[in-house]
Design a protein around this motif. Structure first.
Motif: not given
Length: 391
Positions: A11-12, A14-15, A353
Protein backbone atom coordinates in the motif's frame (compact mmCIF):
# COMPACT_ATOMS: atom_id res chain seq x y z
CA UNK A 1 -2.66 -21.03 6.49
CA UNK A 2 -0.32 -18.45 4.97
CA UNK A 3 0.35 -19.10 1.27
CA UNK A 4 3.95 -18.01 0.72
CA UNK A 5 3.60 -18.27 -3.05
CA UNK A 6 1.36 -15.21 -3.05
CA UNK A 7 3.05 -11.84 -2.69
CA UNK A 8 1.65 -9.79 0.24
CA UNK A 9 -0.35 -6.74 -0.73
CA UNK A 10 1.46 -3.42 -0.64
CA UNK A 11 0.00 0.00 0.00
CA UNK A 12 1.10 3.54 -0.65
CA UNK A 13 1.91 5.67 2.39
CA UNK A 14 -0.25 8.75 2.14
CA UNK A 15 0.37 10.31 5.52
CA UNK A 16 3.01 10.19 8.27
CA UNK A 17 2.19 11.34 11.78
CA UNK A 18 5.43 12.85 12.98
CA UNK A 19 6.34 12.71 16.64
CA UNK A 20 7.04 16.18 17.98
CA UNK A 21 9.11 16.90 21.08
CA UNK A 22 7.89 18.58 24.23
CA UNK A 23 10.16 21.58 24.77
CA UNK A 24 11.04 22.71 28.27
CA UNK A 25 13.14 25.79 28.99
CA UNK A 26 15.44 25.52 32.00
CA UNK A 27 15.99 28.46 34.35
CA UNK A 28 19.34 29.11 32.68
CA UNK A 29 17.61 29.13 29.25
CA UNK A 30 18.95 25.77 28.05
CA UNK A 31 16.22 24.17 25.90
CA UNK A 32 15.36 20.57 26.73
CA UNK A 33 13.77 18.57 23.90
CA UNK A 34 11.78 15.69 25.39
CA UNK A 35 10.91 12.47 23.53
CA UNK A 36 9.17 10.28 26.07
CA UNK A 37 8.04 6.76 25.21
CA UNK A 38 9.04 3.20 24.48
CA UNK A 39 8.86 -0.11 26.33
CA UNK A 40 12.51 -0.49 27.29
CA UNK A 41 13.82 1.04 30.53
CA UNK A 42 16.44 3.07 28.68
CA UNK A 43 17.26 6.76 28.58
CA UNK A 44 19.40 8.50 25.98
CA UNK A 45 20.48 12.07 26.68
CA UNK A 46 22.50 14.19 24.24
CA UNK A 47 24.16 17.56 24.81
CA UNK A 48 24.73 19.59 21.65
CA UNK A 49 27.29 22.40 21.75
CA UNK A 50 28.27 24.99 19.17
CA UNK A 51 31.79 23.58 19.26
CA UNK A 52 32.49 21.97 15.89
CA UNK A 53 35.39 22.57 13.52
CA UNK A 54 33.89 25.90 12.45
CA UNK A 55 34.97 27.44 15.74
CA UNK A 56 38.68 26.73 15.46
CA UNK A 57 41.38 27.35 12.87
CA UNK A 58 42.93 23.99 13.78
CA UNK A 59 40.94 20.96 12.67
CA UNK A 60 42.04 18.70 15.52
CA UNK A 61 41.32 20.94 18.52
CA UNK A 62 37.48 20.61 18.49
CA UNK A 63 37.73 16.88 17.74
CA UNK A 64 40.25 16.08 20.48
CA UNK A 65 38.55 18.37 23.00
CA UNK A 66 35.30 16.44 22.61
CA UNK A 67 37.01 13.03 22.58
CA UNK A 68 38.86 13.82 25.83
CA UNK A 69 35.79 14.73 27.90
CA UNK A 70 35.53 11.25 29.42
CA UNK A 71 39.27 10.84 30.06
CA UNK A 72 39.15 12.44 33.50
CA UNK A 73 36.70 14.94 34.98
CA UNK A 74 36.33 16.53 38.41
CA UNK A 75 37.67 14.09 41.00
CA UNK A 76 37.37 11.11 38.64
CA UNK A 77 40.23 9.81 36.54
CA UNK A 78 39.70 7.99 33.26
CA UNK A 79 39.79 4.53 34.85
CA UNK A 80 37.21 5.46 37.49
CA UNK A 81 34.86 6.88 34.85
CA UNK A 82 35.23 3.75 32.73
CA UNK A 83 34.53 1.51 35.73
CA UNK A 84 31.41 3.46 36.73
CA UNK A 85 30.05 3.37 33.19
CA UNK A 86 30.68 -0.36 32.93
CA UNK A 87 29.20 -1.11 36.35
CA UNK A 88 25.92 0.64 35.56
CA UNK A 89 25.77 -0.53 31.95
CA UNK A 90 26.05 2.99 30.56
CA UNK A 91 27.81 4.22 27.44
CA UNK A 92 29.12 7.63 26.43
CA UNK A 93 29.08 8.82 22.82
CA UNK A 94 31.35 11.71 21.82
CA UNK A 95 31.21 13.01 18.24
CA UNK A 96 32.22 16.20 16.48
CA UNK A 97 31.22 17.47 13.06
CA UNK A 98 31.93 20.69 11.21
CA UNK A 99 29.43 22.69 13.29
CA UNK A 100 28.35 20.75 16.37
CA UNK A 101 29.99 18.73 19.15
CA UNK A 102 27.81 16.09 20.82
CA UNK A 103 28.26 14.44 24.20
CA UNK A 104 25.71 11.66 24.66
CA UNK A 105 24.92 9.19 27.42
CA UNK A 106 22.77 6.05 27.23
CA UNK A 107 21.86 4.29 30.48
CA UNK A 108 19.21 2.28 32.31
CA UNK A 109 16.43 4.45 33.68
CA UNK A 110 16.74 3.08 37.22
CA UNK A 111 20.37 4.26 37.51
CA UNK A 112 19.80 7.93 36.70
CA UNK A 113 20.72 9.17 40.19
CA UNK A 114 24.01 7.26 40.07
CA UNK A 115 25.16 7.96 36.54
CA UNK A 116 24.02 11.52 35.79
CA UNK A 117 26.19 13.21 38.47
CA UNK A 118 29.24 11.57 36.88
CA UNK A 119 28.13 12.75 33.46
CA UNK A 120 27.73 16.24 34.89
CA UNK A 121 31.45 16.21 35.72
CA UNK A 122 32.24 15.03 32.19
CA UNK A 123 30.23 17.90 30.72
CA UNK A 124 31.37 20.64 33.09
CA UNK A 125 34.77 19.72 34.54
CA UNK A 126 36.99 17.71 32.17
CA UNK A 127 40.66 17.65 33.16
CA UNK A 128 42.39 16.85 29.84
CA UNK A 129 45.20 14.86 31.54
CA UNK A 130 48.54 14.69 29.74
CA UNK A 131 48.87 10.90 29.82
CA UNK A 132 45.47 10.23 28.25
CA UNK A 133 45.99 13.05 25.76
CA UNK A 134 49.21 11.48 24.50
CA UNK A 135 47.46 8.13 24.08
CA UNK A 136 44.51 9.74 22.25
CA UNK A 137 46.78 11.68 19.90
CA UNK A 138 48.99 8.67 19.23
CA UNK A 139 45.99 6.47 18.39
CA UNK A 140 44.51 9.07 16.08
CA UNK A 141 47.89 9.67 14.47
CA UNK A 142 48.17 5.96 13.65
CA UNK A 143 44.62 6.00 12.23
CA UNK A 144 45.53 9.08 10.17
CA UNK A 145 48.62 7.36 8.71
CA UNK A 146 46.51 4.35 7.74
CA UNK A 147 43.72 6.44 6.23
CA UNK A 148 46.22 8.58 4.33
CA UNK A 149 47.22 5.49 2.36
CA UNK A 150 43.68 5.21 0.96
CA UNK A 151 42.78 7.11 -2.19
CA UNK A 152 39.20 7.74 -1.01
CA UNK A 153 40.39 9.55 2.14
CA UNK A 154 42.88 11.75 0.29
CA UNK A 155 40.37 12.43 -2.51
CA UNK A 156 37.71 13.60 -0.06
CA UNK A 157 40.17 15.88 1.69
CA UNK A 158 41.44 17.46 -1.53
CA UNK A 159 37.92 17.79 -2.94
CA UNK A 160 36.70 19.84 0.04
CA UNK A 161 39.81 21.98 -0.27
CA UNK A 162 38.82 22.66 -3.89
CA UNK A 163 35.31 23.67 -2.86
CA UNK A 164 35.94 25.79 0.23
CA UNK A 165 39.65 26.54 0.27
CA UNK A 166 42.19 25.03 2.64
CA UNK A 167 41.84 27.77 5.26
CA UNK A 168 38.05 27.54 5.49
CA UNK A 169 36.81 25.37 8.41
CA UNK A 170 34.66 23.34 5.99
CA UNK A 171 37.66 22.66 3.76
CA UNK A 172 40.28 22.25 6.47
CA UNK A 173 41.73 18.88 7.50
CA UNK A 174 44.43 17.73 9.88
CA UNK A 175 48.04 17.42 8.78
CA UNK A 176 50.46 14.88 10.25
CA UNK A 177 52.42 17.55 12.13
CA UNK A 178 49.24 18.73 13.91
CA UNK A 179 49.20 15.62 16.08
CA UNK A 180 52.51 16.64 17.67
CA UNK A 181 51.48 20.24 18.32
CA UNK A 182 48.24 19.83 20.29
CA UNK A 183 48.55 20.73 24.00
CA UNK A 184 46.09 20.32 26.82
CA UNK A 185 46.15 24.09 27.32
CA UNK A 186 44.74 24.52 23.81
CA UNK A 187 42.01 22.03 24.63
CA UNK A 188 41.21 23.73 27.93
CA UNK A 189 40.90 27.10 26.21
CA UNK A 190 38.66 25.72 23.50
CA UNK A 191 36.50 23.98 26.09
CA UNK A 192 36.27 27.16 28.18
CA UNK A 193 35.13 29.24 25.22
CA UNK A 194 32.68 26.79 23.64
CA UNK A 195 31.22 24.41 26.25
CA UNK A 196 28.73 26.31 28.37
CA UNK A 197 25.04 26.66 29.09
CA UNK A 198 24.64 29.44 26.52
CA UNK A 199 25.71 27.28 23.59
CA UNK A 200 23.99 24.09 24.80
CA UNK A 201 20.87 22.19 23.73
CA UNK A 202 19.77 18.99 25.49
CA UNK A 203 17.78 16.11 23.99
CA UNK A 204 16.36 13.31 26.13
CA UNK A 205 14.62 10.21 24.78
CA UNK A 206 13.32 6.98 26.25
CA UNK A 207 11.32 5.84 29.23
CA UNK A 208 11.45 8.17 32.23
CA UNK A 209 9.26 10.13 34.63
CA UNK A 210 9.05 13.69 35.91
CA UNK A 211 11.55 12.93 38.69
CA UNK A 212 14.25 12.26 36.10
CA UNK A 213 13.56 15.58 34.40
CA UNK A 214 13.70 17.42 37.73
CA UNK A 215 17.02 15.75 38.50
CA UNK A 216 18.45 16.78 35.13
CA UNK A 217 17.31 20.36 35.66
CA UNK A 218 18.93 20.41 39.10
CA UNK A 219 22.25 19.33 37.60
CA UNK A 220 22.25 21.32 34.37
CA UNK A 221 19.46 23.89 34.38
CA UNK A 222 19.29 25.74 37.69
CA UNK A 223 22.02 28.26 36.95
CA UNK A 224 24.46 29.36 34.26
CA UNK A 225 27.62 27.29 33.92
CA UNK A 226 30.76 27.80 31.90
CA UNK A 227 31.88 30.99 30.21
CA UNK A 228 28.69 32.55 28.82
CA UNK A 229 30.05 35.44 26.78
CA UNK A 230 28.80 36.25 23.29
CA UNK A 231 30.60 34.33 20.55
CA UNK A 232 32.32 36.27 17.82
CA UNK A 233 31.03 34.34 14.80
CA UNK A 234 33.42 34.79 11.89
CA UNK A 235 32.18 34.60 8.32
CA UNK A 236 35.02 32.85 6.54
CA UNK A 237 35.63 33.71 2.87
CA UNK A 238 35.25 30.79 0.48
CA UNK A 239 38.15 30.40 -1.92
CA UNK A 240 36.71 27.90 -4.35
CA UNK A 241 38.74 26.48 -7.22
CA UNK A 242 37.29 26.75 -10.73
CA UNK A 243 37.88 23.02 -11.19
CA UNK A 244 35.31 21.00 -9.23
CA UNK A 245 36.57 17.58 -10.29
CA UNK A 246 39.29 15.70 -8.43
CA UNK A 247 40.77 12.32 -9.33
CA UNK A 248 43.13 10.68 -6.86
CA UNK A 249 45.15 8.31 -9.02
CA UNK A 250 48.24 6.57 -7.65
CA UNK A 251 50.86 4.59 -9.55
CA UNK A 252 50.28 0.86 -9.16
CA UNK A 253 46.83 1.32 -7.66
CA UNK A 254 44.05 -0.78 -9.19
CA UNK A 255 41.38 1.75 -8.20
CA UNK A 256 41.33 5.54 -8.23
CA UNK A 257 38.96 7.84 -6.39
CA UNK A 258 36.86 10.38 -8.24
CA UNK A 259 35.00 13.32 -6.67
CA UNK A 260 32.81 15.71 -8.65
CA UNK A 261 30.59 18.42 -7.23
CA UNK A 262 29.90 22.02 -6.39
CA UNK A 263 29.08 24.38 -3.56
CA UNK A 264 25.41 24.33 -2.64
CA UNK A 265 22.80 25.73 -0.28
CA UNK A 266 21.92 24.19 3.10
CA UNK A 267 18.68 22.91 4.67
CA UNK A 268 17.31 26.43 5.07
CA UNK A 269 16.91 26.96 1.34
CA UNK A 270 13.35 26.41 0.04
CA UNK A 271 14.65 24.17 -2.76
CA UNK A 272 16.76 21.92 -0.51
CA UNK A 273 14.27 19.05 -0.32
CA UNK A 274 13.55 19.29 -4.05
CA UNK A 275 17.25 19.02 -4.73
CA UNK A 276 17.43 16.09 -2.30
CA UNK A 277 14.90 14.29 -4.52
CA UNK A 278 17.11 14.92 -7.58
CA UNK A 279 20.13 13.75 -5.58
CA UNK A 280 18.46 10.43 -4.69
CA UNK A 281 17.30 9.95 -8.27
CA UNK A 282 20.83 10.55 -9.58
CA UNK A 283 22.94 8.66 -7.05
CA UNK A 284 21.36 8.55 -3.61
CA UNK A 285 20.30 4.90 -3.48
CA UNK A 286 21.23 1.53 -4.96
CA UNK A 287 18.74 1.78 -7.83
CA UNK A 288 19.92 5.25 -8.88
CA UNK A 289 20.80 6.27 -12.42
CA UNK A 290 24.52 6.45 -11.68
CA UNK A 291 24.51 2.94 -10.20
CA UNK A 292 22.65 1.53 -13.20
CA UNK A 293 24.96 3.20 -15.70
CA UNK A 294 28.44 3.23 -14.12
CA UNK A 295 28.16 0.00 -12.11
CA UNK A 296 25.63 -2.27 -13.81
CA UNK A 297 25.96 -1.31 -17.47
CA UNK A 298 29.61 -0.22 -17.72
CA UNK A 299 31.19 -2.17 -14.85
CA UNK A 300 33.58 0.67 -14.02
CA UNK A 301 33.02 0.45 -10.25
CA UNK A 302 31.44 -1.57 -7.46
CA UNK A 303 29.56 1.47 -6.25
CA UNK A 304 28.92 5.13 -6.97
CA UNK A 305 26.88 7.63 -5.00
CA UNK A 306 25.85 11.24 -4.81
CA UNK A 307 25.18 13.22 -1.65
CA UNK A 308 23.83 16.59 -0.61
CA UNK A 309 25.63 17.83 2.50
CA UNK A 310 24.31 20.65 4.67
CA UNK A 311 26.33 22.77 7.09
CA UNK A 312 25.01 25.62 9.23
CA UNK A 313 26.91 28.12 7.07
CA UNK A 314 26.93 26.45 3.69
CA UNK A 315 26.82 23.10 1.96
CA UNK A 316 27.89 21.11 -1.08
CA UNK A 317 26.76 18.51 -3.59
CA UNK A 318 29.10 15.67 -4.46
CA UNK A 319 29.35 12.56 -6.60
CA UNK A 320 31.95 10.04 -5.47
CA UNK A 321 33.24 6.65 -6.49
CA UNK A 322 36.24 4.34 -6.38
CA UNK A 323 36.75 3.42 -10.04
CA UNK A 324 39.06 1.11 -11.95
CA UNK A 325 42.04 3.33 -12.75
CA UNK A 326 41.86 2.65 -16.49
CA UNK A 327 38.21 3.75 -16.61
CA UNK A 328 38.38 7.09 -14.76
CA UNK A 329 38.04 9.39 -17.77
CA UNK A 330 35.28 7.29 -19.31
CA UNK A 331 33.42 7.22 -15.98
CA UNK A 332 33.65 11.00 -15.63
CA UNK A 333 32.20 11.40 -19.13
CA UNK A 334 29.29 9.12 -18.23
CA UNK A 335 28.68 11.03 -14.99
CA UNK A 336 28.48 14.27 -16.97
CA UNK A 337 25.99 12.65 -19.34
CA UNK A 338 23.76 11.59 -16.45
CA UNK A 339 23.85 15.11 -15.01
CA UNK A 340 22.95 16.53 -18.42
CA UNK A 341 20.06 14.08 -18.69
CA UNK A 342 18.56 15.56 -15.53
CA UNK A 343 17.98 18.84 -17.37
CA UNK A 344 15.72 17.02 -19.81
CA UNK A 345 13.62 15.67 -16.92
CA UNK A 346 13.44 12.37 -18.78
CA UNK A 347 11.78 10.53 -15.93
CA UNK A 348 8.92 8.08 -15.95
CA UNK A 349 6.24 7.58 -13.35
CA UNK A 350 7.71 4.28 -12.13
CA UNK A 351 11.09 5.90 -11.50
CA UNK A 352 9.55 8.85 -9.66
CA UNK A 353 7.40 6.53 -7.58
CA UNK A 354 10.41 4.39 -6.68
CA UNK A 355 12.42 7.40 -5.48
CA UNK A 356 9.47 8.80 -3.52
CA UNK A 357 8.87 5.45 -1.82
CA UNK A 358 12.55 5.13 -0.98
CA UNK A 359 12.66 8.62 0.56
CA UNK A 360 9.44 8.04 2.51
CA UNK A 361 10.91 4.78 3.80
CA UNK A 362 14.06 6.59 4.92
CA UNK A 363 11.99 9.17 6.77
CA UNK A 364 9.92 6.48 8.48
CA UNK A 365 13.07 4.65 9.61
CA UNK A 366 14.47 7.87 11.05
CA UNK A 367 11.32 8.22 13.19
CA UNK A 368 11.23 4.57 14.27
CA UNK A 369 11.28 4.82 18.06
CA UNK A 370 12.04 7.68 20.39
CA UNK A 371 15.82 7.30 20.28
CA UNK A 372 15.94 7.52 16.48
CA UNK A 373 13.43 10.37 16.53
CA UNK A 374 15.63 12.34 18.91
CA UNK A 375 18.67 11.89 16.65
CA UNK A 376 16.64 12.97 13.63
CA UNK A 377 15.58 16.21 15.31
CA UNK A 378 19.18 16.87 16.24
CA UNK A 379 19.91 17.32 12.54
CA UNK A 380 17.31 20.11 12.11
CA UNK A 381 16.96 21.89 15.47
CA UNK A 382 20.34 23.70 15.06
CA UNK A 383 18.79 25.29 11.93
CA UNK A 384 15.71 26.38 13.96
CA UNK A 385 13.59 23.98 11.87
CA UNK A 386 10.74 21.77 13.07
CA UNK A 387 8.77 18.74 11.84
CA UNK A 388 7.27 20.80 8.98
CA UNK A 389 10.65 20.45 7.32
CA UNK A 390 9.76 16.82 6.49
CA UNK A 391 6.39 17.56 4.88
Amino acid sequence: MLNRKIQPASYDINEINFITPTIHQFKNNIPLYIFEGGDEEIIKIDFLFDAGNYYSDKFLIPVITNAMLREGAGDYNSEQIAEILEFYGASVRLTTNRDIAIAGLTFLSKHYEKILPVFEKIIKEPNFPEKELKIELNNRKQDFLIENKKTRFVAQKKFLELLFGKTHPYGNYAELSDFDEITNEQLKNFFKNNYNSKSCKIFIAGKFNSEVLKFIEKLFGDSLWGLNTEKNIIKFPIQSDINKIHTEKWDGSVQSSVRIGTLCFNRLHPDYYKFQFINVLLGGYFGSRLMKNIRENKGYTYGIYSSLVSFLNGGYFMIGSEIGSQYCNDAIDEIKKEIANLYMLDTNNDEIKMVKNYMIGQIMRSFDGMLNTSETYQTIIPYSLNEKYFY
